[in-house]
Write a protein that holds these residues in place. Structure first.
Motif, short mmCIF file in Angstrom:
data_model
loop_
_atom_site.label_atom_id
_atom_site.label_comp_id
_atom_site.label_asym_id
_atom_site.label_seq_id
_atom_site.Cartn_x
_atom_site.Cartn_y
_atom_site.Cartn_z
N VAL A 99 0.83 -1.21 0.00
CA VAL A 99 0.00 0.00 0.00
C VAL A 99 0.86 1.26 0.00
CG1 VAL A 99 -1.73 1.32 1.29
CG2 VAL A 99 -1.89 -1.17 1.17
N GLY A 100 1.83 1.31 0.92
CA GLY A 100 2.64 2.52 1.07
C GLY A 100 3.50 2.83 -0.14
N ILE A 101 4.16 1.81 -0.71
CA ILE A 101 5.01 2.05 -1.87
C ILE A 101 4.17 2.47 -3.07
CG2 ILE A 101 6.53 0.91 -3.54
CD1 ILE A 101 7.65 -0.74 -1.24
N LEU A 132 -1.31 3.77 19.54
CA LEU A 132 -2.64 4.24 19.92
C LEU A 132 -3.64 4.01 18.81
CD1 LEU A 132 -4.40 5.69 22.01
CD2 LEU A 132 -3.72 7.87 20.97
N LEU A 133 -3.24 4.29 17.56
CA LEU A 133 -4.14 4.09 16.44
C LEU A 133 -4.41 2.61 16.20
CD1 LEU A 133 -5.67 5.73 14.33
CD2 LEU A 133 -3.69 5.52 12.81
N ALA A 134 -3.37 1.79 16.32
CA ALA A 134 -3.55 0.34 16.18
C ALA A 134 -4.47 -0.20 17.28
CB ALA A 134 -2.20 -0.37 16.23
N LEU A 148 -5.43 -8.45 14.25
CA LEU A 148 -4.22 -7.81 14.75
C LEU A 148 -3.33 -7.35 13.60
CD1 LEU A 148 -2.34 -7.18 17.21
CD2 LEU A 148 -1.38 -9.48 16.87
N THR A 149 -3.17 -8.21 12.60
CA THR A 149 -2.35 -7.88 11.43
C THR A 149 -2.93 -6.68 10.69
OG1 THR A 149 -1.70 -10.20 11.21
CG2 THR A 149 -1.39 -8.77 9.29
N ILE A 150 -4.24 -6.68 10.48
CA ILE A 150 -4.89 -5.59 9.76
C ILE A 150 -4.77 -4.27 10.53
CG2 ILE A 150 -7.11 -4.72 8.93
CD1 ILE A 150 -7.88 -7.65 8.38
N ALA A 151 -4.99 -4.34 11.85
CA ALA A 151 -4.96 -3.12 12.67
C ALA A 151 -3.59 -2.47 12.63
CB ALA A 151 -5.35 -3.46 14.11
N ILE A 152 -2.53 -3.26 12.71
CA ILE A 152 -1.18 -2.68 12.70
C ILE A 152 -0.82 -2.20 11.30
CG2 ILE A 152 1.25 -3.11 13.17
CD1 ILE A 152 0.42 -5.24 15.15
N ILE A 154 -2.74 -1.01 9.02
CA ILE A 154 -3.43 0.26 8.74
C ILE A 154 -2.63 1.44 9.25
CG2 ILE A 154 -5.47 1.63 9.37
CD1 ILE A 154 -7.11 -0.93 9.27
N THR A 155 -1.92 1.25 10.36
CA THR A 155 -1.16 2.35 10.96
C THR A 155 0.27 2.44 10.44
OG1 THR A 155 -0.30 1.04 12.83
CG2 THR A 155 -2.50 1.99 13.06
N TRP A 156 0.72 1.45 9.69
CA TRP A 156 2.14 1.41 9.32
C TRP A 156 2.42 1.91 7.91
CZ3 TRP A 156 4.06 -0.10 13.95
CH2 TRP A 156 5.44 -0.10 14.09
#
Length: 286
Positions: A99-101, A132-134, A148-152, A154-156
Motif C-alpha cells: 500500500v505505502g510504496i 494508539l491508532l492500532a 491484529l495484522t490488519i490493525a497494525i 493500517i497504521t504502518w
C-alpha cells in the motif's frame, strides 16, 4: 561460492558487525520457527491437553523453562511462538509496503492534486501515535491474529508512503524520465521500469528496522487481549497470562519477554547495519 567470494563476504561481515550479529540472530529465529514443531518436547498449542498436576513447576531438566498455570511446557510454547509474532510482523510489513510504496510512487511521480490528496490522508494517519491508532482499530475488530495484522498494517503504511514519495519525486525529475515522457512511453511503464526500482532502496532499510517495532506493537496488543487468544503460543499473550505470577513464578514472564527482546534487537541491529551500507550519504562521508 568461490574462495574469493567467501573472502570478500568475510571481509564484508567483519566491516559490518551489526549486520553480522543481527543477521545471525535473525537467521536463528527463522530456523527455530521452521523446525519448532519437529523439535519441541511437548505440544505447544493443545488447549485441551492441560496438566494441572504439574502446573507452575520451576525450570528443570524435564521442563527447561518450567510450566505455566495449566501445566503446559513454557519452553515448547516459546519456541513455537517464533511462528506467531514474526509471521504477524512479516504480513504487516508486506501489506504496508504494498500500500505505502504504491501510493508513494503515485504521489511522487504525478505530483499536483494526486500528491496533495495522498499526502494529506497520510498526514492524518501520521498525526496519531502508531500504537494508539492500532489499539483503536484492534478494539473494534474481533480479537484474533488476522484482525491484529490488519490493525497494525493500517497504521504502518503511511511511513512507507512518505519515505517513497520523496524518492519517487526525485526520480521523476531526472532527465531519463523526462526523455521517456517525451518519447510517449506510457506512465505505467515508466513507473514500473524506472521510478519504482529507483525508489525502494530506502524502504529495504526501513522494513528491517520496522520489523522489531511491529513485533513489539503486536506483543503489546496481544498483552492487552486484542491479538492472539489462548491457546495460541504468542509471546505477548504469554507475558499477559504470567503477569499475576511474576513475583513467585518468574519464568512465566521472563522467557517470552526475552524472546520478544532478542527478536526485536536482532532486526534492529540488522536494520542499522543495512542503513550503514546502503545510505549513500554515509558512504560519501567515509
Amino acid at each position: 561460492m568461490t574462495g574469493i567470494g567467501m573472502s570478500r563476504f568475510g571481509r564484508f561481515l567483519r566491516a559490518n558487525p551489526l549486520i553480522a550479529t543481527g543477521g545471525v540472530i535473525a537467521l536463528l529465529i527463522v530456523l527455530i520457527a521452521v523446525v519448532a514443531p519437529l523439535v519441541v518436547p511437548y505440544p505447544a498449542d493443545a488447549g485441551a491437553a492441560t496438566h494441572p498436576e504439574i502446573a507452575l513447576q520451576a525450570p528443570s531438566a524435564q521442563h527447561l523453562f518450567g510450566t505455566d498455570q495449566v501445566g503446559r511446557d513454557v519452553f515448547s510454547r516459546v519456541l513455537t511462538g517464533a511462528r506467531v509474532s514474526p509471521v504477524v510482523a512479516l504480513f504487516v510489513l508486506l501489506i504496508s509496503c504494498v500500500v505505502g510504496i504504491s501510493l508513494g510512487v503515485l504521489a511522487g511521480y504525478f505530483g499536483g492534486v494526486t500528491d496533495e490528496i495522498i499526502m494529506r490522508i497520510t498526514d492524518i494517519f501520521l498525526a496519531f501515535p502508531p500504537l494508539l491508532l492500532a489499539l483503536a482499530f484492534a478494539t473494534v475488530l474481533p480479537a484474533n491474529l488476522t484482525s491484529l495484522t490488519i490493525a497494525i498494517a493500517i497504521t504502518w503504511w503511511p511511513w512507507h508512503t512518505r519515505l517513497v514519495r520523496g524518492q519517487a519525486a526525485s526520480v521523476a525529475g531526472r532527465p531519463y524520465v523526462e526523455a521517456c515522457r517525451a518519447l510517449g512511453i506510457p506512465s505505467w511503464r515508466i513507473l514500473l521500469r524506472h521510478v519504482l526500482p529507483n525508489s525502494v532502496t530506502p524502504v529495504i532499510v526501513q522494513v528491517s528496522l520496522d520489523f522489531g517495532g511491529v513485533i513489539l506493537t503486536a506483543s503489546a496488543l496481544s498483552f492487552l487481549g486484542l491479538g492472539a487468544q489462548d491457546p495460541t503460543p504468542d509471546w505477548g499473550l504469554m507475558v499477559a497470562e504470567g503477569q499475576n505470577y511474576f513475583t513467585t513464578q518468574w519464568w512465566l514472564v521472563t522467557f517470552p519477554g526475552l524472546a520478544i527482546l532478542i527478536t526485536a534487537l536482532a532486526f534492529n541491529l540488522l536494520g542499522d547495519g543495512l542503513r550503514d551500507v546502503l545510505d549513500p550519504r554515509r558512504v560519501l562521508v567515509r
